[in-house]
Structures are given as structure tokens and as C-alpha cells.
Design a protein around this motif. Structure first.
Motif, PDB file in Angstrom:
ATOM      1  N   GLY A 137       0.873  -1.350  -0.030  1.00 23.57           N
ATOM      2  CA  GLY A 137      -0.001   0.164  -0.146  1.00 23.57           C
ATOM      3  C   GLY A 137       0.830   1.274   0.048  1.00 23.57           C
ATOM      4  N   CYS A 138       0.048   2.495  -0.028  1.00 24.97           N
ATOM      5  CA  CYS A 138       0.738   3.615  -0.069  1.00 24.97           C
ATOM      6  C   CYS A 138      -0.120   4.628   0.212  1.00 24.97           C
ATOM      7  CB  CYS A 138       1.140   4.090  -1.625  1.00 24.97           C
ATOM      8  SG  CYS A 138       2.202   5.412  -1.935  1.00 24.97           S
ATOM      9  N   ASP A 139       0.553   5.812   0.868  1.00 26.74           N
ATOM     10  CA  ASP A 139      -0.297   6.952   1.557  1.00 26.74           C
ATOM     11  C   ASP A 139       0.176   7.923   0.807  1.00 26.74           C
ATOM     12  OD1 ASP A 139      -1.448   5.401   3.386  1.00 26.74           O
ATOM     13  OD2 ASP A 139       0.077   5.629   4.874  1.00 26.74           O
ATOM     14  N   LYS A 140       1.023   7.974  -0.131  1.00 21.46           N
ATOM     15  CA  LYS A 140       1.680   9.301  -0.758  1.00 21.46           C
ATOM     16  C   LYS A 140       0.836   9.941  -1.881  1.00 21.46           C
ATOM     17  CE  LYS A 140       6.436   8.553   0.465  1.00 21.46           C
ATOM     18  NZ  LYS A 140       6.564   7.112   1.117  1.00 21.46           N
ATOM     19  N   PHE A 141      -0.165   9.293  -2.371  1.00 19.78           N
ATOM     20  CA  PHE A 141      -1.084  10.161  -3.191  1.00 19.78           C
ATOM     21  C   PHE A 141      -0.512  10.979  -4.429  1.00 19.78           C
ATOM     22  CE2 PHE A 141      -3.634   8.658   0.287  1.00 19.78           C
ATOM     23  CZ  PHE A 141      -4.756   8.226  -0.375  1.00 19.78           C
ATOM     24  N   CYS A 142       0.328  10.459  -4.954  1.00 18.68           N
ATOM     25  CA  CYS A 142       0.972  11.130  -6.278  1.00 18.68           C
ATOM     26  C   CYS A 142      -0.229  11.246  -7.370  1.00 18.68           C
ATOM     27  CB  CYS A 142       2.143  10.338  -6.967  1.00 18.68           C
ATOM     28  SG  CYS A 142       3.368   9.759  -5.820  1.00 18.68           S
ATOM     29  N   THR A 143      -0.445  12.484  -7.958  1.00 16.82           N
ATOM     30  CA  THR A 143      -1.643  12.705  -8.651  1.00 16.82           C
ATOM     31  C   THR A 143      -1.890  11.802  -9.601  1.00 16.82           C
ATOM     32  OG1 THR A 143      -0.399  14.609  -9.572  1.00 16.82           O
ATOM     33  CG2 THR A 143      -1.655  15.173  -7.769  1.00 16.82           C
ATOM     34  N   PHE A 144      -0.824  11.102 -10.071  1.00 21.15           N
ATOM     35  CA  PHE A 144      -1.284  10.309 -11.356  1.00 21.15           C
ATOM     36  C   PHE A 144      -1.515   9.032 -11.104  1.00 21.15           C
ATOM     37  CE2 PHE A 144       3.329  10.469 -10.437  1.00 21.15           C
ATOM     38  CZ  PHE A 144       3.687   9.130 -10.251  1.00 21.15           C
ATOM     39  N   CYS A 145      -1.542   8.375  -9.721  1.00 24.42           N
ATOM     40  CA  CYS A 145      -1.365   7.044  -9.449  1.00 24.42           C
ATOM     41  C   CYS A 145      -2.404   6.274  -8.706  1.00 24.42           C
ATOM     42  CB  CYS A 145       0.041   6.968  -8.478  1.00 24.42           C
ATOM     43  SG  CYS A 145       0.288   5.194  -8.076  1.00 24.42           S
ATOM     44  N   VAL A 146      -2.986   5.198  -9.065  1.00 25.66           N
ATOM     45  CA  VAL A 146      -4.031   4.291  -8.586  1.00 25.66           C
ATOM     46  C   VAL A 146      -3.762   3.723  -7.149  1.00 25.66           C
ATOM     47  CG1 VAL A 146      -5.550   4.338 -10.462  1.00 25.66           C
ATOM     48  CG2 VAL A 146      -3.882   2.765  -9.917  1.00 25.66           C
ATOM     49  N   VAL A 147      -2.185   3.559  -7.055  1.00 27.54           N
ATOM     50  CA  VAL A 147      -2.118   2.673  -5.743  1.00 27.54           C
ATOM     51  C   VAL A 147      -2.846   2.862  -4.714  1.00 27.54           C
ATOM     52  CG1 VAL A 147      -0.069   1.723  -4.461  1.00 27.54           C
ATOM     53  CG2 VAL A 147       0.144   1.686  -7.089  1.00 27.54           C
ATOM     54  N   PRO A 148      -2.792   4.155  -4.373  1.00 35.76           N
ATOM     55  CA  PRO A 148      -3.304   4.098  -2.752  1.00 35.76           C
ATOM     56  C   PRO A 148      -4.807   3.649  -2.855  1.00 35.76           C
ATOM     57  CG  PRO A 148      -2.019   6.280  -3.520  1.00 35.76           C
ATOM     58  CD  PRO A 148      -2.112   5.253  -4.768  1.00 35.76           C
ATOM     59  N   GLN A 166       5.152  -1.439  -2.450  1.00 35.86           N
ATOM     60  CA  GLN A 166       5.005  -0.531  -3.308  1.00 35.86           C
ATOM     61  C   GLN A 166       5.522   0.726  -2.821  1.00 35.86           C
ATOM     62  OE1 GLN A 166       1.728  -2.066  -2.632  1.00 35.86           O
ATOM     63  NE2 GLN A 166       1.571  -2.950  -4.504  1.00 35.86           N
ATOM     64  N   ASN A 167       6.209   0.553  -1.458  1.00 35.78           N
ATOM     65  CA  ASN A 167       6.827   2.044  -1.000  1.00 35.78           C
ATOM     66  C   ASN A 167       7.816   1.264  -0.037  1.00 35.78           C
ATOM     67  OD1 ASN A 167       6.761   4.907  -0.614  1.00 35.78           O
ATOM     68  ND2 ASN A 167       4.657   4.331  -1.410  1.00 35.78           N
ATOM     69  N   VAL A 168       8.578   0.455  -0.557  1.00 36.30           N
ATOM     70  CA  VAL A 168       9.320  -0.544   0.342  1.00 36.30           C
ATOM     71  C   VAL A 168      10.145   0.297   1.325  1.00 36.30           C
ATOM     72  CG1 VAL A 168      11.329  -0.880  -1.292  1.00 36.30           C
ATOM     73  CG2 VAL A 168      10.659  -2.850   0.443  1.00 36.30           C
ATOM     74  N   SER A 201      11.351   2.080  -4.279  1.00 42.11           N
ATOM     75  CA  SER A 201      11.542   2.924  -3.435  1.00 42.11           C
ATOM     76  C   SER A 201      11.184   4.334  -3.859  1.00 42.11           C
ATOM     77  CB  SER A 201      13.192   3.139  -3.206  1.00 42.11           C
ATOM     78  OG  SER A 201      13.655   1.926  -2.705  1.00 42.11           O
ATOM     79  N   HIS A 202      10.924   5.200  -2.785  1.00 42.41           N
ATOM     80  CA  HIS A 202      10.578   6.551  -3.278  1.00 42.41           C
ATOM     81  C   HIS A 202      11.635   7.614  -2.683  1.00 42.41           C
ATOM     82  CE1 HIS A 202       8.451  10.690  -3.075  1.00 42.41           C
ATOM     83  NE2 HIS A 202       7.528  10.199  -3.812  1.00 42.41           N
ATOM     84  N   PRO A 203      12.206   8.394  -3.424  1.00 43.25           N
ATOM     85  CA  PRO A 203      13.277   9.485  -2.817  1.00 43.25           C
ATOM     86  C   PRO A 203      13.104  10.078  -1.505  1.00 43.25           C
ATOM     87  CG  PRO A 203      12.652   9.790  -5.445  1.00 43.25           C
ATOM     88  CD  PRO A 203      11.804   8.905  -4.753  1.00 43.25           C
TER      89      PRO A 203
HETATM   90 FE1  SF4 Z   1       2.516   5.645  -4.138  1.00 39.80          FE
HETATM   91 FE2  SF4 Z   1       4.526   5.470  -5.757  1.00 39.80          FE
HETATM   92 FE3  SF4 Z   1       2.152   5.719  -6.465  1.00 39.80          FE
HETATM   93 FE4  SF4 Z   1       3.224   7.769  -5.542  1.00 39.80          FE
HETATM   94  S1  SF4 Z   1       3.789   6.634  -7.717  1.00 39.80           S
HETATM   95  S2  SF4 Z   1       1.245   7.254  -5.170  1.00 39.80           S
HETATM   96  S3  SF4 Z   1       4.627   6.820  -4.175  1.00 39.80           S
HETATM   97  S4  SF4 Z   1       2.847   4.048  -5.394  1.00 39.80           S
END
Ligand code: SF4
Ligand code: SAH
Length: 440
Positions: free
Chosen positions: A143-154, A188-190, A226-228
Motif C-alpha cells: 500500500g501507499c499513503d503518498k497520493f502522487c496525482t497520477f497514481c491509482v496505487v493508494p 509499493q513503497n518499500v 523506493s521513493h526518494p
Molecule cells: Fe505511491 Fe508510488 Fe503511486 Fe506515488 S507513484 S502514489 S509513491 S505507489
């Protein structure tokens, strides 16, 4: 589309008498483990389903079809509506319920949809992991809490969750006891990992890798993705350890600070470049790979050129690059400044040409060098073995070396190509034999 989850689905189904099949033609149950990250991946699910429907027909309906993973999570009932021959749809957190769903489907209750996120993470419901061979995946975070504006993962994988240290160490031990030497830690955000340790303390990914490094038999450790923002100094420092491979996949997505801001990445290119230079200090031979998105809404020619410039500056060993694909429910999808398809195409072609040039140069530069390769797979040609270099390159060798299957061997690189290297085993020289004799 998610190798680790697929292996765990095998683990769940094995006690019921199911075994993995090489092709869908002779399978009683076909599970599509799907990805929703880009539109293309989603459309692929429906075209694959069409092919599997024909197989099911040929067998007079004697086949169960399940859709799991992120497309299952996002589309749910819609899949059964578009493809009524699908028997089961499960979300990314429900596959521990497969046995129950299969039992129901066998009784003729098709169209079962299970999308719940269980109260405890799914890992707690799974049987012990079984062997994956010399190289294995081990999921440590989801999972992920970062909410990049393009991404569906969260939205499709849910909130960030880290497994307990003890559960991970037990799974690693079990894998190593079954012959695993190389572990890829997954999430997803190791690098946002913060699992509870037996000491009650919250462990970082660096703490976890330091502990795994002590495990006899485990020779190689890597992690992805990883996320920077989470590249903390302790994590950078651990790259100096012998068992941590000199390889890091660190996506930046864009080389433009204004685009990064609109993507909600919450870091600058300067921070990214600084991380890479600190890593190079600790591990001078480290190879970097990344992900890029071109044509993010509002991306100008000048902003795209900044990405090209960053790529020239870093010099990547390899990278993935994609055209921006609007995903339902994400903020960027409704942005009015969508970049025309033609522009995205041209930008992607230019970026990929540059990345390929760098990848080719990186591979060519290894010719003549000797390094250790773990041979964990058969190659395409008869008798050929395929392995992984410390830098994640595929290395193939000829047939005369079958005894090194699932072993680490010293290899001299004889050919460097765009997607692989060719090599030959280094025969122990007289001096080595002499030293060994003397020790005896
Ligand atoms: Fe999370 Fe990565 Fe998606 Fe950003 S790109 S919302 S960090 S999974
Ligand atoms: N957690 C990782 C990325 C996981 S998704 C990170 O933060 O970098 C894998 C890759 O898919 C991303 O790095 C991105 O390059 C790509 N991707 C995600 N959403 C996308 C979209 N809407 N369009 C195009 N590419 C996308």
C-alpha cells in the motif's frame, strides 16, 4: 502482474490439491493476477479474458476463471458484467479467500465478488511460503499513503502497511532453508517500511536488511520500489554492506521541479541527485535505474527537456518510461491540460532512445570484467543457463556448466548487448588450487 502474490496464490491453493500449470490450456482454474497502474494493463485483462473464454468453451465449460489483483479491486462487479463467463473476482487483499470462493464456484455459484480489505493484513491469513528457487521475492510492505496525482496505487492497494519483523525473518529463513540465496524485498513503497520488531521498536528497512545480512546462506539482498523521500541516511549507509547488491531502482518520474510539484512528489531534482551522489560515495560501482512518465498534464517542451537533461546527468543502467495514462479517480486525470497523444509519443521515443543508448553503454562496459553471477533459470536455447549479475543484468552461459544451476559462479563477461550479457565460467586457476591444498 505481481510475481510475489502469484506465488502466494499457489501456496493457498496447493493444500486443495492444485498444482501450477505451465499453460492455461490444461488448467482447471485460471487466475489472472492483474495490474491497474496504466490503462494498457487494464485493457490487456479483457483481451486475455477473451482468449481464456475460448479455451473454457473448448472444454465444455469445465474451467474456472478468476480475476484477482488491482483490476479486480477497482472494477469489481463490472468485470462480471463485461465478461459473464468469469467465475470469481477478488481484490488485491482477498486472495486468502480463494479456497472458499473456488468451493462455491464448483457448486455452481458463479459470479462471486470479494473485495474486502480484511481487518488484519492478508499476510496473517496465508499458509507458509514455499520454495521459489535460488532467487525469491519477499513482500515486506504493502500500500501507499503518498497520493502522487497520477497514481491509482493508494486507491487499489490501500493504506501503507508494514509486516512485522519476526514474520519477515521467519519467511526469509524458510526460503533460505529451501535453497534461496538472493532475496528481493518488495513493497509499493518499500523504503517507507517501519515494521514492529520483537523489541517493540519500529524497525526501518535498513534495520531489517542489517538483520537479514546476518543470515547464513543468504548471499544477496535488494529492494524495490523506493521513493526518494524515504531514502534516509541509514538506508544509504547500508549499501556499503557486502550482501546489499550494488543496484537501486529509484524512480523520479520527471526531471522538472515544476512537474514534480504537480505530481505531488514532494521532493526536488536536487534532493534526488544528492541521494545518488551519497550512494555513490558509499558504493562507487552502484547501478541506478528509474521510472519516467512523459506527457504528464501541462508538461511543456522545456519541462520535458529538463527530464532529458537529468537522464544525461545521472547516466542510468536501465529505466522504464511510460506515456502518462489518465487513471480514473486520480486528480491528474481530470486536469484540463492533457498533453496530446502525438506529443507524448514523440517525447517517449526521444527519451527511450537516450535511455537505450545508456543501457547499451552500461552493458558494453562490463565486457572483459569478472563478477559473480547467480544462475537461477534456464535460458531460451537448449542447455543455456541464465543468471543475474550484481547489477541486475541477465547473463547467459552455454550448456557445459549444468552443475552451476542455482549456484553463484565467477563469470568473465564476453559480450554486452542491449538486454543481456554473455559470459564464461572462470576456471579456478592453479594458484587457487595450490592455496586450497596448502590449507588442507
Ligand atoms: Fe505511491 Fe508510488 Fe503511486 Fe506515488 S507513484 S502514489 S509513491 S505507489
Ligand atoms: N511507488 C513507486 C511506483 C509504483 S508504480 C514510486 O513511487 O515511484 C510503477 C510506475 O508506473 C511508476 O513509477 C510510474 O512511472 C508508472 N505509472 C504510475 N501511474 C502511471 C500513470 N498514470 N501513467 C503512466 N505511468 C504511470
Amino acid at each position: 502482474m505481481n510475481a510475489y502474490d502469484t506465488v502466494r496464490m499457489h501456496d493457498v491453493m496447493r493444500p486443495l490439491g492444485y498444482a501450477a500449470s505451465d499453460t492455461p490450456e490444461d488448467a482447471d482454474l485460471v487466475i489472472l493476477n492483474t495490474c491497474h497502474i496504466r490503462e494498457k494493463a487494464e485493457e490487456k485483462v479483457y483481451s486475455d479474458l477473451g482468449r481464456i473464454r475460448d479455451l473454457k468453451k473448448e472444454r465444455g465449460g469445465e474451467m474456472l476463471i478468476a480475476v484477482g489483483g488491482c483490476v479486480g479491486q477497482a472494477e469489481g462487479e463490472e468485470i462480471i458484467r463485461r465478461a459473464p463467463y468469469v467465475d470469481m473476482v477478488m481484490g488485491s487483499h482477498s486472495y486468502h479467500q480463494l479456497p472458499e470462493m473456488v468451493t462455491k464456484a464448483i457448486r455452481g455459484q458463479g459470479g462471486i465478488v470479494e473485495l474486502d480489505f480484511p481487518p488484519e493484513p492478508k499476510f496473517d491469513y496465508l499458509p507458509d511460503a514455499t520454495s521459489q528457487g535460488a532467487s525469491a521475492f519477499l513482500s515486506v510492505q504493502e500500500g501507499c499513503d503518498k497520493f502522487c496525482t497520477f497514481c491509482v496505487v493508494p486507491y487499489t492497494r490501500g493504506a501503507e502497511y508494514s509486516r512485522k519483523v519476526s514474520a519477515i525473518l521467519e519467511e526469509a529463513k524458510r526460503l533460505v532453508d529451501q535453497g534461496t540465496m538472493d532475496i528481493m524485498l518488495l513493497g509499493q513503497n518499500v523504503n517507507a517500511y517501519h515494521g514492529e520488531g520483537a523489541d517493540g521498536r519500529s524497525w526501518s528497512l535498513a534495520d531489517l536488511m542489517a538483520e537479514l545480512s546476518k543470515m547464513d546462506g543468504l548471499k544477496r539482498i535488494r529492494y524495490i520500489t523506493s521513493h526518494p523521500r524515504d531514502m534516509t541516511q541509514d538506508l544509504i549507509d547500508i549499501h556499503g554492506e557486502e550482501k546489499i547488491m550494488p543496484y537501486l531502482h529509484l524512480p523520479i518520474q520527471s526531471g522538472s521541479n515544476s512537474v514534480l510539484k504537480r505530481m505531488n512528489r514532494k521532493h526536488t531534482t536536487d534532493l534526488y541527485l544528492d541521494i545518488l551522489s551519497r550512494l555513490r560515495k558509499v558504493r562507487p560501482d552502484i547501478a541506478f535505474t528509474s521510472d519516467f512518465i512523459v506527457g504528464f498534464p501541462g508538461e511543456t517542451d522545456a519541462e520535458f527537456e529538463e527530464t532529458m537533461e537529468l537522464v544525461r546527468q545521472v547516466n542510468y543502467a536501465a529505466a522504464y518510461s511510460f506515456k502518462y495514462s489518465p487513471r480514473p479517480g486520480t486528480p491528474a486525470a481530470t486536469d484540463e491540460n492533457q498533453v496530446p497523444e502525438e506529443v507524448k509519443k514523440l517525447r517517449l521515443a526521444r527519451l527511450q532512445a537516450l535511455l537505450q543508448e545508456q543501457q547499451m553503454a552500461f552493458n558494453a562496459a562490463t565486457v572483459g570484467k569478472t563478477f559473480e553471477v547467480l544462475f537461477d533459470r534456464d535460458g531460451k536455447l537448449e542447455g543455456q543457463l541464465l543468471g543475474k549479475s550484481p547489477y541486475m543484468q541477465s547473463v547467459h552461459i552455454s550448456s557445459q556448466n549444468a552443475e552451476i544451476r542455482n549456484q553463484i559462479a565467477k563469470v568473465r563477461i564476453t559480450g554486452g548487448y542491449l538486454n543481456s550479457l554473455a559470459g564464461e565460467i572462470v576456471v579456478p586457476n592453479v594458484l587457487t588450487l595450490g592455496t586450497r591444498y596448502a590449507t588442507l
